[in-house]
Design a protein around this motif. Structure first.
Motif, PDB file in Angstrom:
ATOM      1  N   ARG A 100       0.825  -1.207   0.000  1.00  0.00           N
ATOM      2  CA  ARG A 100       0.000   0.000   0.000  1.00  0.00           C
ATOM      3  C   ARG A 100       0.859   1.257   0.000  1.00  0.00           C
ATOM      4  O   ARG A 100       0.499   2.271  -0.606  1.00  0.00           O
ATOM      5  N   LEU A 101       2.003   1.195   0.673  1.00  0.00           N
ATOM      6  CA  LEU A 101       2.885   2.354   0.772  1.00  0.00           C
ATOM      7  C   LEU A 101       3.758   2.512  -0.473  1.00  0.00           C
ATOM      8  O   LEU A 101       3.898   3.618  -1.010  1.00  0.00           O
ATOM      9  N   ASP A 102       4.347   1.413  -0.943  1.00  0.00           N
ATOM     10  CA  ASP A 102       5.338   1.473  -2.025  1.00  0.00           C
ATOM     11  C   ASP A 102       4.816   0.987  -3.372  1.00  0.00           C
ATOM     12  O   ASP A 102       5.555   1.024  -4.361  1.00  0.00           O
ATOM     13  N   GLY A 103       3.570   0.525  -3.423  1.00  0.00           N
ATOM     14  CA  GLY A 103       3.016   0.050  -4.680  1.00  0.00           C
ATOM     15  C   GLY A 103       3.278  -1.434  -4.894  1.00  0.00           C
ATOM     16  O   GLY A 103       4.099  -2.046  -4.212  1.00  0.00           O
ATOM     17  N   VAL A 104       2.594  -2.005  -5.882  1.00  0.00           N
ATOM     18  CA  VAL A 104       2.662  -3.443  -6.131  1.00  0.00           C
ATOM     19  C   VAL A 104       3.726  -3.806  -7.156  1.00  0.00           C
ATOM     20  O   VAL A 104       4.434  -4.799  -7.008  1.00  0.00           O
ATOM     21  N   SER A 105       3.890  -3.006  -8.192  1.00  0.00           N
ATOM     22  CA  SER A 105       4.734  -3.412  -9.317  1.00  0.00           C
ATOM     23  C   SER A 105       6.181  -3.660  -8.908  1.00  0.00           C
ATOM     24  O   SER A 105       6.808  -4.624  -9.382  1.00  0.00           O
ATOM     25  N   ASP A 106       6.732  -2.827  -8.032  1.00  0.00           N
ATOM     26  CA  ASP A 106       8.125  -2.998  -7.612  1.00  0.00           C
ATOM     27  C   ASP A 106       8.269  -4.023  -6.498  1.00  0.00           C
ATOM     28  O   ASP A 106       9.304  -4.697  -6.399  1.00  0.00           O
TER      29      ASP A 106
END
Length: 228
Positions: free
Chosen positions: A176-182
Motif C-alpha cells: 500500500r505504501l510502495d506500490g505493487v509493481s516494484d
C-alpha cells in the motif's frame, strides 16, 4: 563528511515512501519491522574486522553505520544514498556518536564510489523492494563489479513471502505504501535468482524474520575469489 553528487533528474523512492515521512522513518522501521533483531543479526553476520571496508548502498538515516561503529570502530564504513534528507539525519547521528563514517548523496554505481577504497563487504538494506525489476538487477550487478574479489554482499529486505499471513500483511502495509509493481517480485522470491544472475555464488539465507509488515530475509552472496 557528505559528498553531494546527487542527480536530481533521477527518480527514487524516499526511505519512508514519501519525502514528508523521512523524519519518521527510524520510528516507523523500529515499530513495524523488528529492526533491532534483524539489524543486530546483520551486524553479527557482517562480523566487521579491522581491515574491512564496508559499503552500505541505500545508507538511509545511518542506523547501520552507528551499529557497526559500536561493534568495531576500526572498520571503515562508506554509505551512499540519493536522499539528501536521509543522509542529513545519518550525518547527525555519526556526529553524535563521533564515528568516522563517510556518506555520499548519489545514486549508486561503480563510478559513483570510484574514489572510495574497494569494499570487502557490502550491504543493501530495505532498498530492492522499492525499485523496478531491471533496477534490482542493475544494482546487484554494480555491487558485484564494485566488490573486491572474494567480497560478500548482505541483503536485508522483504523477500519471498512464504505464508498466507505474511503475504496478507505485506500486501496491506508495504504494498500500500510502495506500490505493487516494484514490491511483488520480491514477494514472489525473485532476489535469489537475481543474485545468481548477477554472478554471486554461495547464495544463502542465514536469517529470516516475520514482522507485522511481512517477512524480512537476510541474504548472503559472495563474489568469486578470482576477479572477473
Amino acid at each position: 563528511m557528505i559528498q553531494d553528487e546527487n542527480n536530481q533528474g533521477e527518480l527514487y523512492t524516499p526511505a519512508a515512501g514519501h519525502h514528508l515521512l523521512t523524519p519518521l522513518y527510524d520510528l516507523g522501521v523500529a515499530l513495524t519491522t523488528r529492526e533491532a533483531l534483524w539489524r543486530n543479526r546483520l551486524v553479527e553476520l557482517l562480523s566487521p574486522q579491522d581491515d574491512d571496508v564496508i559499503l552500505d548502498i541505500g545508507a538511509g538515516t545511518g542506523s547501520l553505520a552507528t551499529l557497526l561503529a559500536k561493534r568495531n570502530p576500526a572498520t571503515r564504513y562508506f554509505g551512499i544514498d540519493p536522499d539528501q534528507a536521509a543522509i542529513d539525519i545519518a550525518q547527525a547521528k555519526a556526529a553524535r556518536e563521533e564515528t568516522s563514517a563517510t556518506f555520499k548523496v548519489a545514486h549508486f554505481s561503480k563510478d559513483a564510489v570510484s574514489s572510495w577504497p574497494t569494499p570487502t563487504k557490502a550491504t543493501l538494506c530495505l532498498v530492492l523492494h522499492q525499485v523496478p525489476l531491471d533496477e534490482k538487477l542493475r544494482l546487484l550487478r554494480a555491487i558485484h563489479s564494485t566488490l573486491d574479489a572474494g567480497g560478500i554482499l548482505f541483503i536485508a529486505d522483504y523477500s519471498e513471502q512464504r505464508s498466507w499471513l505474511m503475504r496478507m500483511l505485506f500486501r496491506s502495509t508495504i504494498q500500500r505504501l510502495d506500490g505493487v509493481s516494484d514490491t511483488q517480485p520480491n514477494a514472489d522470491g525473485v532476489l535469489v535468482p537475481l543474485m545468481a544472475q548477477a554472478c554471486f555464488v554461495q547464495i544463502e539465507e542465514p536469517a529470516q524474520f516475520n514482522t507485522i509488515t511481512g517477512s524480512i530475509s537476510i541474504l548472503k552472496g559472495t563474489k568469486s575469489g578470482r576477479d572477473t
